[in-house]
Design an enzyme around this catalytic site. Sequence first.
Site, PDB file in Angstrom:
ATOM      1  N   LEU A 239     -25.351  14.795   3.514  1.00 65.61           N
ATOM      2  CA  LEU A 239     -24.260  15.000   2.567  1.00 65.61           C
ATOM      3  C   LEU A 239     -24.616  14.424   1.206  1.00 65.61           C
ATOM      4  CD1 LEU A 239     -21.399  15.921   1.901  1.00 65.61           C
ATOM      5  CD2 LEU A 239     -20.570  13.710   2.735  1.00 65.61           C
ATOM      6  N   TYR A 240     -25.312  13.299   1.198  1.00 61.62           N
ATOM      7  CA  TYR A 240     -25.760  12.724  -0.073  1.00 61.62           C
ATOM      8  C   TYR A 240     -26.571  13.750  -0.853  1.00 61.62           C
ATOM      9  CZ  TYR A 240     -28.666  10.034  -3.296  1.00 61.62           C
ATOM     10  OH  TYR A 240     -29.326   9.589  -4.418  1.00 61.62           O
ATOM     11  N   ALA A 241     -27.532  14.383  -0.179  1.00 63.10           N
ATOM     12  CA  ALA A 241     -28.363  15.398  -0.828  1.00 63.10           C
ATOM     13  C   ALA A 241     -27.517  16.567  -1.313  1.00 63.10           C
ATOM     14  CB  ALA A 241     -29.439  15.882   0.137  1.00 63.10           C
ATOM     15  N   THR A 243     -24.403  16.524  -2.275  1.00 66.12           N
ATOM     16  CA  THR A 243     -23.638  16.164  -3.477  1.00 66.12           C
ATOM     17  C   THR A 243     -24.530  16.125  -4.708  1.00 66.12           C
ATOM     18  OG1 THR A 243     -23.882  13.760  -3.101  1.00 66.12           O
ATOM     19  CG2 THR A 243     -21.938  14.842  -2.160  1.00 66.12           C
TER      20      THR A 243
END
Length: 430
Positions: A239-241, A243
């Site tokens: 999810l970090y990637a 965003t």
Amino acid sequence: MSHLDDIPSTPGKFKLEKSQPYIHRLRFHASLSKLTLWSSFFLVFILFYYVLSSPSPSLPSRRSLNDSWGGPDWEKRVTRSAKTSAHGLTVLVTGAAGFVGTHVSMALKRRGDGVLGIDNFNHYYDPRLKRDRQKLLERNGVFVVEGDINDASLLRKLFDVVPFTHVMHLAAQAGVRYAMQNPGSYVHSNIAGFVNLLEVCKSVNPQPAIVWASSSSVYGLNSKVPFSEKDRTDQPASLYAATKKAGEEIAHTYNHIYGLSITGLRFFTVYGPWGRPDMAYFFFTKDILKGKPITIFEAPGHGSVARDFTYIDDIVKGCVASLDTAKKSTGSGGKKKGPAQLRVFNLGNTSPVPVSNLVSILEKHLKVKAKRKVLPMPRNGDVKFTHANISLAHKELRYKPSTDLETGLKKFVKWYLNYYQGSKKRISAW
């Protein structure tokens, strides 16, 4: 790790029958429909979390909850911090009390630029480290405003007081694995916060040029190495990637519609003094000194997990060069007057090193043997390796990393031992 969705890599080898163009069009429209469907799901997901992460209208505003900014004395501190030499930049650094933010702020201030920081001092990792960075910055003339980039009133106030020429946007919810515990914080900071900052920047006059931190994580499951800015980035592994990838698309939108000059920097595993305690090199050091076992993950088939470790000083050079080469935004009052600069660069070291080798270097400099525990790599969003192609950054920014992992970790260990010897020596550990 990457695949090309049924598109042949060498189309000339395929001889199509006469009836196949019609079938091909059907497949194209079906693929387009699927893409549209998934894009819709993604947008709904973003909007859903945006709503969840936004303050409720029924609650008091952040301004009324935290009346820590504003007033003549506060404005004087802001103005004094942002004061620059005759030909210097005036830079707002978001996430200024963070790892990269502190180093970039120091570098800019040392050469005579005006620098003002903003940071919300969240508790993702020990805020005492952030407070010590803040003390270091303020000792060197950089005032760090305590506030959130989602606070539009605060951002507008800062631009009212100081006509910033540039924004160095480094505020973000970092970390790949933490996204599985607190996904909303990533959307709140990395998407909603970024949009809020861009909304303010598009409306001020003059508009600042913006340099912001994307991430090497956007390459996700891409298997082509080294990673190039032209490679596909539509397969995020966390999810970090996702965003950060969304941030790049948002940047494109604001550049296209409002004429904001925007440069995105894809950092590759930054390390060094004053680093983040959630990074492997940092907590490996802590656990090795305490005699605790450390977990080293291996890829399927007993393969190595490797990272393109990049020393903080090299990253800072890339950030400063990006600010220096950023062209002016072309909009005014929220309206675009002409085409604006839009860039993306890899900032890495181009020398991937297995994590097991990193541990060996730490053992050498700490003079302590690590208790290694090797386990299969879990499915938590991490990828097997990263490797930066920096030819574009070298061409456009003259970016040339000069610190190898052995040298960089030696400097980090020296800082770590000095910093954690006692509170009296913490701030002198620069």
